[in-house]
Enzyme design. Structure first.
Site, PDB file in Angstrom:
ATOM      1  N   LYS A 117     118.100  93.979 128.896  1.00 21.12           N
ATOM      2  CA  LYS A 117     117.086  93.226 129.244  1.00 21.12           C
ATOM      3  C   LYS A 117     115.622  93.690 128.898  1.00 21.12           C
ATOM      4  O   LYS A 117     114.800  93.090 128.648  1.00 21.12           O
ATOM      5  CB  LYS A 117     117.344  92.818 130.620  1.00 21.12           C
ATOM      6  CG  LYS A 117     118.413  91.939 130.960  1.00 21.12           C
ATOM      7  CD  LYS A 117     118.108  91.097 132.276  1.00 21.12           C
ATOM      8  CE  LYS A 117     119.442  90.194 132.550  1.00 21.12           C
ATOM      9  NZ  LYS A 117     119.300  89.417 133.852  1.00 21.12           N
ATOM     10  N   LYS A 199     127.330  88.169 123.801  1.00 16.39           N
ATOM     11  CA  LYS A 199     127.790  87.173 125.006  1.00 16.39           C
ATOM     12  C   LYS A 199     126.920  86.131 124.987  1.00 16.39           C
ATOM     13  O   LYS A 199     125.936  85.816 124.529  1.00 16.39           O
ATOM     14  CB  LYS A 199     127.429  88.251 126.245  1.00 16.39           C
ATOM     15  CG  LYS A 199     128.018  87.759 127.361  1.00 16.39           C
ATOM     16  CD  LYS A 199     127.498  88.555 128.566  1.00 16.39           C
ATOM     17  CE  LYS A 199     125.927  88.117 128.711  1.00 16.39           C
ATOM     18  NZ  LYS A 199     125.486  88.514 130.315  1.00 16.39           N
ATOM     19  N   LYS A 202     122.493  82.471 129.197  1.00 16.64           N
ATOM     20  CA  LYS A 202     121.776  80.981 129.616  1.00 16.64           C
ATOM     21  C   LYS A 202     120.496  81.061 128.618  1.00 16.64           C
ATOM     22  O   LYS A 202     119.899  79.774 128.420  1.00 16.64           O
ATOM     23  CB  LYS A 202     121.445  81.404 130.929  1.00 16.64           C
ATOM     24  CG  LYS A 202     122.294  80.961 132.070  1.00 16.64           C
ATOM     25  CD  LYS A 202     121.676  81.228 133.396  1.00 16.64           C
ATOM     26  CE  LYS A 202     122.674  81.418 134.273  1.00 16.64           C
ATOM     27  NZ  LYS A 202     122.684  82.788 135.112  1.00 16.64           N
TER      28      LYS A 202
HETATM   29  P1  TYM Z   1     124.786  86.154 135.962  1.00 17.57           P
HETATM   30  O1  TYM Z   1     123.996  85.202 136.667  1.00 17.57           O
HETATM   31  O2  TYM Z   1     124.378  86.859 134.712  1.00 17.57           O
HETATM   32  O3  TYM Z   1     126.209  85.483 135.711  1.00 17.57           O
HETATM   33  C1  TYM Z   1     126.831  84.800 136.750  1.00 17.57           C
HETATM   34  C2  TYM Z   1     128.692  85.078 136.264  1.00 17.57           C
HETATM   35  O4  TYM Z   1     128.870  84.807 135.123  1.00 17.57           O
HETATM   36  C3  TYM Z   1     129.491  85.802 134.438  1.00 17.57           C
HETATM   37  N1  TYM Z   1     129.193  85.591 132.920  1.00 17.57           N
HETATM   38  C4  TYM Z   1     129.970  85.291 131.966  1.00 17.57           C
HETATM   39  N2  TYM Z   1     131.449  85.721 132.182  1.00 17.57           N
HETATM   40  C5  TYM Z   1     132.034  85.478 131.005  1.00 17.57           C
HETATM   41  N3  TYM Z   1     131.372  85.200 129.858  1.00 17.57           N
HETATM   42  C6  TYM Z   1     130.001  85.150 129.675  1.00 17.57           C
HETATM   43  N4  TYM Z   1     129.447  85.125 128.620  1.00 17.57           N
HETATM   44  C7  TYM Z   1     129.382  85.177 130.888  1.00 17.57           C
HETATM   45  N5  TYM Z   1     128.006  85.214 131.255  1.00 17.57           N
HETATM   46  C8  TYM Z   1     127.887  85.313 132.258  1.00 17.57           C
HETATM   47  C9  TYM Z   1     128.781  86.859 135.061  1.00 17.57           C
HETATM   48  O5  TYM Z   1     129.653  88.091 134.872  1.00 17.57           O
HETATM   49  C10 TYM Z   1     128.736  86.651 136.352  1.00 17.57           C
HETATM   50  O6  TYM Z   1     129.746  86.984 137.233  1.00 17.57           O
HETATM   51  N6  TYM Z   1     123.894  90.245 138.687  1.00 17.57           N
HETATM   52  C11 TYM Z   1     124.669  88.840 138.491  1.00 17.57           C
HETATM   53  C12 TYM Z   1     124.533  88.034 139.834  1.00 17.57           C
HETATM   54  C13 TYM Z   1     124.928  88.574 140.961  1.00 17.57           C
HETATM   55  C14 TYM Z   1     126.158  89.017 141.696  1.00 17.57           C
HETATM   56  C15 TYM Z   1     125.668  89.574 142.944  1.00 17.57           C
HETATM   57  C16 TYM Z   1     127.264  88.943 141.197  1.00 17.57           C
HETATM   58  C17 TYM Z   1     123.782  89.035 142.146  1.00 17.57           C
HETATM   59  N7  TYM Z   1     124.514  89.834 143.177  1.00 17.57           N
HETATM   60  C18 TYM Z   1     126.854  90.281 143.782  1.00 17.57           C
HETATM   61  C19 TYM Z   1     128.367  89.465 141.838  1.00 17.57           C
HETATM   62  C20 TYM Z   1     128.078  90.144 143.223  1.00 17.57           C
HETATM   63  C21 TYM Z   1     124.234  88.023 137.447  1.00 17.57           C
HETATM   64  O7  TYM Z   1     123.163  88.356 137.021  1.00 17.57           O
HETATM   65  O8  TYM Z   1     125.039  87.335 136.759  1.00 17.57           O
END
Ligand code: TYM
Length: 335
Positions: A117, A199, A202
């Site tokens: 990032k 990957k 969004k």
């Molecule tokens: P975030 O918002 O980037 O993504 C949310 C969830 O989606 C999964 N994900 C994917 N899985 C498979 N293929 C992909 N291309 C893909 N892109 C995203 C992520 O692995 C995630 O599970 N830091 C976290 C949010 C968060 C969180 C937490 C998660 C904040 N606090 C506590 C678990 C527990 C995040 O940025 O996810």
């Protein structure tokens, strides 16, 4: 109610920083729905995390609401799971500060998402981006979560969470449950359709990302355009990133194994396969999109769920936080 106390605890979250993607769905959200009956689940909207990257305030506000509607439309049932906005529970920020003091610079420097990032947002490498995984640790540890269903890109953050929790427990006696990540066999890492070595995310512009609210036509078009190799055979193999990715998507959506997919498309070209993947994805999303439209018209209902969710979550979060405050030695003048 009493029953819940013996159930294992699940916590997870998604950043409401735009429309959710097929990656978010297959890697996380869909699995959240599956574990609802078995576990005591806490699902949050990680809005505090979202501001580590600049957001337009009105859009962030709108995206929080839309993401809540998507959670519900995907099948998160508020009668079973607790839904809330991270920013409505002060204990998340409060515990994050304490844990910052137990997370080492060396550990944070190793986080690949931070490195990634900060190279993508070189003009805004802020402190929040750096300590982001510690806030995530706070989210998880506040609820004494046993399991954290995520995509594989979050596993390094989860490892850090375990390390911080173990360090704290050793310093002060047992305080936090040590959580485990929960990933699925297929779907844990969905790749971009336009560059299948990256990957799906969004923030990608272009046609590499399928959004959960994309129409059937758009889904089919994006998958038809997906980058593949010139081998022409639908089989899972090293180096066939594009086809491997489409097979993972198809497998995650239909439940078919790779062998089943290979025999289904034996002797057929990529065109047929892509169309089948496109239709399977679009059909699954269509059901959810219908529900989403319905929820979007019911603001009062969604607000009520988020308010009630926060009440329940904050009770648990406060309990853990006050334990932590006591252990680190903060003086409580009310006692
Ligand atoms: P975030 O918002 O980037 O993504 C949310 C969830 O989606 C999964 N994900 C994917 N899985 C498979 N293929 C992909 N291309 C893909 N892109 C995203 C992520 O692995 C995630 O599970 N830091 C976290 C949010 C968060 C969180 C937490 C998660 C904040 N606090 C506590 C678990 C527990 C995040 O940025 O996810």
């Amino acid at each position: 109610m009493e029953m819940n106390e013996t159930k294992k605890v699940v916590l997870s979250g998604i950043q409401p920083s735009g429309t959710l993607t097929l990656g978010n769905y297959l890697g996380a959200l869909r699995n959240w729905v599956k574990v609802q009956d078995e576990y005591d689940c806490y699902y949050m909207l990680a809005d505090l995390h979202a501001i580590t990257v600049r957001q337009v305030p009105a859009e962030l506000r709108q995206n929080c609401f839309k993401t809540a509607a998507i959670y519900l439309a995907a099948g998160i049932d508020p009668a079973k799971s607790t839904l809330f906005l991270q920013s409505t529970i002060p204990a998340h920020s409060q515990l994050a500060w304490v844990l910052d003091c137990y997370a080492m610079m060396g550990e944070l420097n190793r986080m690949t998402q931070f490195k990634d990032k900060s190279s993508r947002h070189a003009d805004n490498i802020n402190g929040g981006l750096y300590t982001y995984p510690v806030l995530m640790a706070a989210d998880i540890l506040l609820y004494q979560a046993d399991l954290v269903p995520v995509g594989s890109d979050q596993l390094q953050h989860l490892e850090l969470t375990r390390d911080i929790a173990t360090r704290f427990n050793h310093a002060y006696s047992e305080t936090f449950k040590i959580p485990k990540g929960l990933t699925t066999q297929t779907g844990a890492r969905i790749m971009s359709l336009s560059d299948p070595t990256k990957k799906m995310s969004k923030s990608e512009v272009g046609d590499g990302t399928i959004f959960m609210l994309d129409s059937k036509d758009v889904v089919i078009r994006k998958i038809r355009k997906a980058v593949t190799d010139s081998d022409g055979e639908v089989r899972y193999a090293e180096g066939k990133h594009g086809i491997n990715n489409l097979m993972s998507i198809y497998s995650a959506v239909t439940g078919k194994t790779f062998e089943e997919i290979e025999s289904e498309f034996a002797g057929k070209g990529y065109g047929d396969f892509k169309l089948a993947v496109g239709e399977a994805v679009a059909d699954e999303l269509a059901v959810l999109q219908g529900e989403y439209q319905r929820y979007m018209t019911d603001k009062a209902y969604i607000n009520d769920i988020l308010i009630k969710g926060a009440e329940k979550a904050s009770y648990i979060a406060r309990k853990t936080l006050s334990k932590v405050y006591r252990k680190v030695g903060f003086y409580d003048p009310t006692k």
